[in-house]
Design an enzyme around this catalytic site. Structure first.
Site, PDB file in Angstrom:
ATOM      1  N   GLU A  83       7.738   8.503  -7.116  1.00 29.01           N
ATOM      2  CA  GLU A  83       6.894   9.135  -6.101  1.00 29.01           C
ATOM      3  C   GLU A  83       7.585  10.405  -5.633  1.00 29.01           C
ATOM      4  O   GLU A  83       8.599  10.338  -4.928  1.00 29.01           O
ATOM      5  CB  GLU A  83       6.675   8.196  -4.913  1.00 29.01           C
ATOM      6  CG  GLU A  83       5.999   6.889  -5.293  1.00 29.01           C
ATOM      7  CD  GLU A  83       5.779   5.953  -4.105  1.00 29.01           C
ATOM      8  OE1 GLU A  83       5.842   6.415  -2.954  1.00 29.01           O
ATOM      9  OE2 GLU A  83       5.562   4.759  -4.350  1.00 29.01           O
ATOM     10  N   GLU A 129       9.089  -0.444  -3.044  1.00 27.38           N
ATOM     11  CA  GLU A 129      10.019  -0.093  -1.950  1.00 27.38           C
ATOM     12  C   GLU A 129      10.360  -1.315  -1.106  1.00 27.38           C
ATOM     13  O   GLU A 129      10.067  -1.368   0.102  1.00 27.38           O
ATOM     14  CB  GLU A 129       9.439   1.014  -1.080  1.00 27.38           C
ATOM     15  CG  GLU A 129       9.391   2.353  -1.759  1.00 27.38           C
ATOM     16  CD  GLU A 129       9.151   3.501  -0.776  1.00 27.38           C
ATOM     17  OE1 GLU A 129       8.960   3.255   0.417  1.00 27.38           O
ATOM     18  OE2 GLU A 129       9.161   4.656  -1.227  1.00 27.38           O
TER      19      GLU A 129
HETATM   20  C1  GAL Z   1       6.077   5.427  -0.049  1.00 21.71           C
HETATM   21  C2  GAL Z   1       5.315   4.234  -0.551  1.00 21.71           C
HETATM   22  C3  GAL Z   1       3.919   4.598  -0.993  1.00 21.71           C
HETATM   23  C4  GAL Z   1       3.245   5.446   0.041  1.00 21.71           C
HETATM   24  C5  GAL Z   1       4.099   6.657   0.287  1.00 21.71           C
HETATM   25  C6  GAL Z   1       3.482   7.601   1.272  1.00 21.71           C
HETATM   26  O1  GAL Z   1       7.158   5.052   0.729  1.00 21.71           O
HETATM   27  O2  GAL Z   1       5.992   3.657  -1.642  1.00 21.71           O
HETATM   28  O3  GAL Z   1       3.174   3.426  -1.197  1.00 21.71           O
HETATM   29  O4  GAL Z   1       3.065   4.701   1.197  1.00 21.71           O
HETATM   30  O5  GAL Z   1       5.350   6.234   0.788  1.00 21.71           O
HETATM   31  O6  GAL Z   1       3.471   7.060   2.545  1.00 21.71           O
END
Ligand code: GAL
Length: 710
Positions: free
Chosen positions: A318, A158
């Site tokens: 994710e 990200e």
């Molecule tokens: C995303 C990030 C992850 C984790 C997740 C939950 O933005 O890529 O590493 O931090 O959020 O906070």
């Protein structure tokens, strides 16, 4: 791997549906590993993503590499048939790096240097960080080149999510170099930035500063626009270094990035062209909390439709699985069935791979309450069961899903970095193009109309209508593309302020809309002025209050705007106008289809139509409101209709299709069972719908995919 050009219609180049989770074997005792792999395999996981925050383990001292832990973790998973996506670990430069090379630390606009203690502290514009990024990438790529279980790479994690701007001395040096490369001579830069306004001309590139907030008043839009173009180019260059190394080491690997909040990333530029596909991290409850764009499900659809506009189908590396928190906030929790439904929404909107964040929650660190598939006590419960159900369903039906694209009847112009930034350089308290577009997208979502975002350079021929939300920086070459779209039968809807500036942010010297749009729409904007936003005072735009922070107190005064309200009549209905009026001059052959009905504008056109070829151009001399969006959809002016008529609110629908078949995704986003009308003839693939009278029922958070053969 051959890559097709970026297009919203582009299917993914993978032959498998990626199913799994980001996984952190380094966070647990090794005695967990085999049990994890067994449970994953049983649930239908075929891929995990690892290593994005593990630079300190891979390179504990500068130049000293240790791959042992991940080698063993990858092997245990591979023994259970699970592949690994590795990440370049550059989101977390280790302590030795930040200590020995403090120049790699990001600096904010107030000169505060990032400390070591969190993540994303590295300044991606820093040549020193780039050199270390190339080193660690090369070391990892070389080590894993011949490991068949490593199938692809995610670059960093990200990029720009925590901060995209930097004001470090090295950033200033790089910005000056960028300006020199772009403009060649300082005179050309002075012309582009408007150097004769407020004596802002420079004698040489070495004098140029980064655009700081404390200037002490407003900055030149040209200067600000170029700073953000530079940041986007620097981000792309940082990633490009890694992509080149990964591709030359093993051309069979796929390479993607997981986009977060998209700050200073020009996805349709080098950044996206470098990748095989994009990943988009989706946390619907988190995004809805921040943006309040109409409920969790509508917010998820908005984000995914926006993301698809960059390059077509994508993966979700994710996908929210449960409650999420960092020390400063927390999100709502998906109810039973909702985690599967949210994952299904991702597929319905173009995901060809879904990984639930994360396999298990961390027991320590800044995300201890960010839940995963498995619970803290290592017991699989409802989230494991839902993930497992979803993975098995996708495995069973991947043959139908892969290769399809998402249908879109109503396109909203999106994915243009320059327009997004041009708005920000001179916002004037007006809604951004995305805020305005969100109103139409939400209305279309509720009306079950297939709506998404598309760039004007993309293939417009599959759309019925295209809405352009106040793009001030319209390029002349796009006019030919939208003209062809209209001539072939499409409806183009242009909104106020479109085509008012050139690519240097200079106002055109002819009446708007410029760049050839005036002739196409048959209108000229003779005058424009500010109106109040719905319910706000029209007398004070939201003026940043530097002393108290936030907005000037006057902006919070109760609405006194009754005397400033403007209304208009459109299709026999009265509408309250918001934000801006334009007074239009019509060319012969252009008809007024809506007129201002109040104050000095009374009787002058607000909405016009010009027919051209088989299609039409509508011009709206104002901003979108909920009522107007609803009217545009209801009135059939745009020629779009619900995908399935009669669906209840809370049930969302989208269609993925290719030659030979269509997949109708019908998803209940509510906690109540829903009664559905007659549906397209097709075979239910998931078995969640049940016949009910002449229609069907869908349980709470239920999901169905109907396969219709063509
Ligand atoms: C995303 C990030 C992850 C984790 C997740 C939950 O933005 O890529 O590493 O931090 O959020 O906070």
């Amino acid at each position: 791997m051959a890559r097709n050009p970026l297009s919203v219609w582009r299917p993914l180049s993978l032959d498998r549906f990626l199913l799994g989770a980001p996984h952190y074997p380094e966070h647990v005792d090794e005695s967990y590993w085999v049990r994890d792999a067994e449970r994953m395999a049983k649930a239908g996981v075929n891929t995990v993503r690892m290593g994005e925050f593990a630079w300190h383990l891979w390179e504990p001292r500068e130049g000293l590499f240790d791959f042992d832990l991940f080698d063993r973790a990858i092997a245990v998973l591979a023994d259970h048939g699970i592949n690994t996506i590795l990440c370049t670990p550059t989101a977390t430069p280790p302590r030795w790096l930040s200590q020995n090379y403090p120049e790699i630390l990001r600096v904010d606009a107030n000169g505060r240097v990032a400390g070591h203690g969190s993540r994303q502290h590295g300044d991606t514009t820093s040549p020193t960080l780039r050199a270390h990024s190339r080193r660690i990438t090369r070391a990892l790529a070389t080590h894993y080149r011949d490991n068949p279980a490593v199938i692809g790479w995610q670059t960093d994690n990200e990029l720009n999510t925590s901060a995209s701007e930097s004001y470090s001395p090295s950033c200033a040096r790089e910005f000056r170099k960028w300006c020199a490369a772009r403009y060649g001579t300082i005179q050309t830069l002075n012309r582009a930035w408007g150097g004769d306004f407020w004596a802002l001309a420079y004698d040489d590139f070495g004098q140029i500063d980064l655009p700081r907030d404390m200037a002490p008043t407003f900055l030149s839009p040209g200067h600000v626009q170029d700073y953000h173009r530079f940041l986007a180019d620097a981000t792309a260059a940082f990633q490009h270094d890694q992509v080149v190394i990964l591709r030359e080491t093993n051309p069979d690997w796929f390479v993607f990035h997981n986009l977060g909040n998209l700050g200073d990333i020009d996805f349709r530029g080098t950044f996206g062209q470098d990748l095989d596909f994009i990943g988009f991290d989706i946390y619907p409850m988190l995004y809805d909390e921040f943006r309040r764009t109409g409920g969790i499900a509508a917010t998820q659809a908005l984000h995914l439709d926006q993301c698809r506009a960059y390059s077509g189908n994508f993966i979700v590396p994710e996908q929210a699985s449960g409650f999420g928190a960092q020390p400063g906030f927390s999100t709502m929790t998906p109810e039973p069935g909702e985690m599967r439904r949210m994952a299904m929404t991702s597929v319905a909107r173009g995901a060809d791979g879904v990984m639930f964040f994360r396999w298990r929650p961390a027991h320590y660190g800044a995300e201890i309450y960010w839940m995963g598939v498995i619970d803290h006590d290592d017991v699989p419960r409802r989230r494991y069961d839902e993930a497992s159900q979803f993975f098995h369903e996708m495995t069973a039906h991947k043959g139908d899903i892969l290769g399809t694209h998402v249908r879109m009847d109503l396109g909203i112009a999106g994915a243009d970095f320059d327009n997004q930034e041009a708005y920000k350089t001179y916002a004037m308290g007006l809604p951004s193009p995305l805020e305005d577009a969100t109103i139409l997208h939400r209305a279309a979502y509720r009306a079950h109309v297939a709506c998404g975002f598309i760039h004007p350079e993309d293939d417009l021929s599959r759309l019925k209508a295209l809405y352009v939300p106040h793009w001030v920086m319209w390029k002349p070459e796009w006019t030919a593309r939208v003209t062809a779209f209209v001539e072939a039968g499409g409806t183009l809807i242009l909104s106020a302020m479109t085509g008012t500036r050139d690519s240097d942010n200079h106002i055109h010297r002819v009446l708007a809309p410029g760049a050839g749009l005036s002739a196409l729409a048959g209108v000229q904007v003779e005058e424009f002025g500010r109106l109040a936003g719905p319910g706000a005072s029209g007398l004070f735009p939201p003026w940043p209050d530097r002393v108290n922070g936030g907005y000037h107190p006057a902006a919070r005064l109760p609405a006194t705007s009754a005397d400033r309200a403007y209304s208009f009549t459109f299709g026999n209905r009265d509408f309250r106008a918001a934000h801006l009026y334009e007074k239009l001059i019509l060319a012969p052959g252009t008809e007024a289809i809506g007129t201002w009905s109040h104050r000095f504008l009374t009787g002058t056109p607000v909405a016009t139509r010009r027919r051209q070829g088989l299609g039409q151009v509508i011009y709206l001399g104002t901003y979108m409101t909920e009522e107007l969006a609803q009217h545009l959809l209801d009135s059939d002016l745009m020629g779009v209709a619900p995908l399935i008529p009669g669906l209840p609110q809370g049930v969302e629908v989208s269609c993925r299709q290719t030659e030979g078949h269509r997949l109708w995704f019908i998803l209940n986003t509510t906690e109540m069972p829903q009664t559905l009308p007659a549906l397209p003839a097709g075979e239910p693939l998931l078995g969640d719908i049940r016949p009910h009278g002449a229609g069907f029922t869908l349980p709470a958070h239920g999901c169905e995919i109907l396969r219709e053969r063509l």
